[in-house]
Design a protein around this motif. Structure first.
Motif, PDB file in Angstrom:
ATOM      1  N   HIS A  17     -12.543   1.675  -3.740  1.00  0.00           N
ATOM      2  CA  HIS A  17     -13.520   1.802  -4.819  1.00  0.00           C
ATOM      3  C   HIS A  17     -14.019   0.418  -5.220  1.00  0.00           C
ATOM      4  CE1 HIS A  17     -12.118   5.945  -5.182  1.00  0.00           C
ATOM      5  NE2 HIS A  17     -10.886   5.450  -5.147  1.00  0.00           N
ATOM      6  N   ASP A  42       0.860  -1.185   0.000  1.00  0.00           N
ATOM      7  CA  ASP A  42       0.000   0.000   0.000  1.00  0.00           C
ATOM      8  C   ASP A  42       0.889   1.226   0.000  1.00  0.00           C
ATOM      9  OD1 ASP A  42      -1.887   2.150   0.850  1.00  0.00           O
ATOM     10  OD2 ASP A  42      -3.251   0.451   1.152  1.00  0.00           O
ATOM     11  N   ASP A  79      -1.745  -0.675 -11.126  1.00  0.00           N
ATOM     12  CA  ASP A  79      -2.919  -1.068 -10.351  1.00  0.00           C
ATOM     13  C   ASP A  79      -2.690  -2.447  -9.763  1.00  0.00           C
ATOM     14  OD1 ASP A  79      -4.285   1.231 -10.972  1.00  0.00           O
ATOM     15  OD2 ASP A  79      -5.269   0.375 -12.743  1.00  0.00           O
ATOM     16  N   THR A 138      -9.307  -2.090  -1.486  1.00  0.00           N
ATOM     17  CA  THR A 138      -9.659  -0.991  -2.380  1.00  0.00           C
ATOM     18  C   THR A 138     -10.682  -0.071  -1.747  1.00  0.00           C
ATOM     19  OG1 THR A 138     -10.585  -0.426  -4.543  1.00  0.00           O
ATOM     20  CG2 THR A 138     -11.398  -2.430  -3.502  1.00  0.00           C
ATOM     21  N   TYR A 154     -11.310 -10.034  -0.967  1.00  0.00           N
ATOM     22  CA  TYR A 154     -11.043  -8.600  -1.061  1.00  0.00           C
ATOM     23  C   TYR A 154     -11.795  -7.882   0.064  1.00  0.00           C
ATOM     24  CZ  TYR A 154     -15.656  -7.329  -2.922  1.00  0.00           C
ATOM     25  OH  TYR A 154     -17.003  -7.093  -3.062  1.00  0.00           O
ATOM     26  N   ARG A 171     -12.942  -3.736   1.638  1.00  0.00           N
ATOM     27  CA  ARG A 171     -13.111  -2.324   1.299  1.00  0.00           C
ATOM     28  C   ARG A 171     -12.406  -1.434   2.320  1.00  0.00           C
ATOM     29  NH1 ARG A 171     -19.361  -1.129  -0.462  1.00  0.00           N
ATOM     30  NH2 ARG A 171     -19.610  -2.817  -2.004  1.00  0.00           N
ATOM     31  N   ASP A 222      -3.138  -3.436  -2.143  1.00  0.00           N
ATOM     32  CA  ASP A 222      -3.983  -2.298  -2.490  1.00  0.00           C
ATOM     33  C   ASP A 222      -4.127  -2.217  -4.004  1.00  0.00           C
ATOM     34  OD1 ASP A 222      -5.509  -0.024  -2.169  1.00  0.00           O
ATOM     35  OD2 ASP A 222      -3.773   1.308  -2.252  1.00  0.00           O
ATOM     36  N   ASN A 223      -5.293  -1.757  -4.481  1.00  0.00           N
ATOM     37  CA  ASN A 223      -5.504  -1.686  -5.927  1.00  0.00           C
ATOM     38  C   ASN A 223      -4.952  -0.421  -6.551  1.00  0.00           C
ATOM     39  OD1 ASN A 223      -6.572  -2.793  -8.369  1.00  0.00           O
ATOM     40  ND2 ASN A 223      -8.191  -1.234  -8.290  1.00  0.00           N
ATOM     41  N   ARG A 224      -4.723   0.617  -5.748  1.00  0.00           N
ATOM     42  CA  ARG A 224      -4.180   1.873  -6.278  1.00  0.00           C
ATOM     43  C   ARG A 224      -2.751   2.045  -5.802  1.00  0.00           C
ATOM     44  NH1 ARG A 224      -8.086   5.609  -8.080  1.00  0.00           N
ATOM     45  NH2 ARG A 224      -9.727   4.373  -9.110  1.00  0.00           N
TER      46      ARG A 224
END
Length: 460
Positions: free
Chosen positions: A83, A10, A60, A81, A100, A102, A53-55
């Motif tokens: 999003h 992250d 990505d 994520t 996953y 949030r 983390d996706n970002r």
């Protein structure tokens, strides 16, 4: 399940710190990465679970996920994520994510999810181990023969299997079944539920054999891109079978001796001792007494290995078992080749009994396999055993007259290979048997002749 290595990927320092504190309370070792490059490097060093983390600054998480799966295939990956969407979750699962979550994160919920992921990983490992153990489980009844010699051998193997973790040395000529005896000892011991690992010491160069046995650390040599556990470590609690131990170099012999004495070793390039509990079964067809006198085998290792020496007799010394073994192998190959073999003729049995079997059980097995493959009736006959020559008969030389213009050896070899492949409907194992080759040898010839991946036709 504490003491696991968890990689947190992250770009937010606060999230990495918070996850590190919470998961550290559960006894886990936390490795942090703030971008893809750091994540890949950390994964190559070995991790048990990944929080991704996706970002990220350089990519990505969805794009990074397949790369991490390839590097650490056994580590569950939990996507994080802010999003979250159904489409993202589905895509992550397709790419191999285990779960996953949030953001904003609820640390206790993440901790529970991490625990469940680690338990899933452990369960997968135990299932794989159990399947491997079941597949390789071999009982004493697999050692065929009712002669006094074989009855005594089965009894001895059973008693040895029940002893504590004593080192065993299997002796005997090539093809007498030392590998089968090793599997029987393991399967009949208290270690049967743990792994059975075997390696042929003559099959690898010294450096590769050392790495296979003891493992290596990342960076130990040019291609060591990540830490690797060796067979001794993977077999913890089980058995390691060292076939052809007489071929081991003196340098490796000293390291094996140290392990046998201390139950500890260092990975290649490592400085920390790794302790495991394994039983060593070694085998050789060499005269180790002679090798010791010649200075090619360490005397101290020889005596350390032969705590329980067991010699497997050659087939010529128990010819009374030949018929039972032929029936055993013929039934096995008849099922495998879908051929209605119901028995063997008296003439064929007489031929087999009179043969000396220099290759022992391995040679007999191969002879029966070829005979079943070639048989055109439900009864195996003398002519089906093409390689059999009575011991007192003078073998007839097979004379090939060389034409005046010479021959193309590649064309001759190709024609023989083509005939074998076509007669066996493309089955390379069966074709190799017809030619007296191993599967690797026929593959080599197919590659050399440019016949891999092509439809085989007779040469014009």
């Amino acid at each position: 399940m504490g003491n696991a290595t968890v990689l947190v990927v992250d770009d937010e320092n606060l999230i990495r710190w918070a996850l590190g504190q919470r998961l550290g309370d559960d006894g886990h070792r936390i490795v942090e990465a703030n971008d893809a490059a750091q994540a890949i490097k950390a994964a190559e060093e070995g991790v048990d679970l990944i929080l991704l983390d996706n970002r990220l600054p350089d990519t990505d998480g969805i794009n990074l996920l397949p790369r991490l799966r390839k590097i650490a295939p056994d580590a569950p990956i939990i996507m994080m994520t802010a999003h979250a969407s159904v489409e993202l979750a589905v895509e992550a699962m397709k790419l191999g994510a285990w779960h996953y979550v949030r953001k904003p994160l609820h640390l206790d919920e993440v901790a529970v999810l991490v625990q469940q992921g680690l338990e899933t990983r452990q369960l997968r490992f135990e299932v794989q181990t159990l399947r491997a153990v079941t597949a390789q489980s071999v009982g004493l009844d697999q050692i065929v023969g009712d002669s006094v010699t074989m009855q005594a051998l089965r009894s001895l193997l059973g008693r040895v299997a029940r002893t504590p973790a004593t080192t065993i040395l299997l002796l005997g000529e090539s093809g007498t079944g030392k590998d089968l005896a090793a599997k029987c000892i393991h399967s009949c011991s208290d270690r049967a539920s743990k792994p059975f690992m075997n390696i042929t010491c003559s099959a690898l160069q010294e450096t590769l054999l050392e790495s296979e046995l003891f493992g290596h650390e990342r960076g130990a040599f040019t291609d060591a891109k990540q830490q690797k556990k060796g067979l001794l470590e993977m077999a913890n609690g089980g058995t390691v079978f060292l076939d052809e131990v007489g071929e081991m170099s003196l340098g490796l012999q000293s390291k094996l001796l140290r392990f046998l004495e201390d139950k500890a070793f260092k990975r290649v390039g490592g400085s920390q001792d790794v302790r495991v509990d394994v039983r060593i079964i070694a085998a050789t067809n060499r005269d180790l007494d002679g090798e010791v006198r010649a200075g090619r085998f360490r005397e101290d290792l020889f005596y350390r290995l032969r705590v329980l020496p067991i010699t497997l007799p050659p087939l010529r010394e128990r010819s009374g078992d030949v018929q039972q073994m032929v029936e055993h192998f013929s039934q096995r190959f008849a099922r495998e080749f879908h051929k209605p073999i119901s028995g063997i003729s008296a003439d064929a049995l007489a031929t087999l009994h009179s043969y000396r079997w220099p290759g022992n059980i391995r040679e007999l097995k191969n002879a029966v396999e070829r005979a079943v493959l070639l048989a055109d009736s439900d009864m195996l006959r003398s002519e089906d055993f093409l390689m059999m020559t009575p011991p007192d008969a003078q073998p007839q030389a097979h004379v090939v007259v060389l034409p005046p213009g010479g021959v193309d050896l590649n064309a001759v070899e190709r024609d023989l290979v083509v005939q074998a492949i076509e007669r066996t409907a493309g089955n390379q194992t069966h074709a190799a048997a017809l030619l007296g080759l191993t599967r690797d040898q026929i593959r080599y010839r197919l590659e050399k002749l440019g016949m891999v991946g092509t439809k085989v036709h007779h040469a014009d």
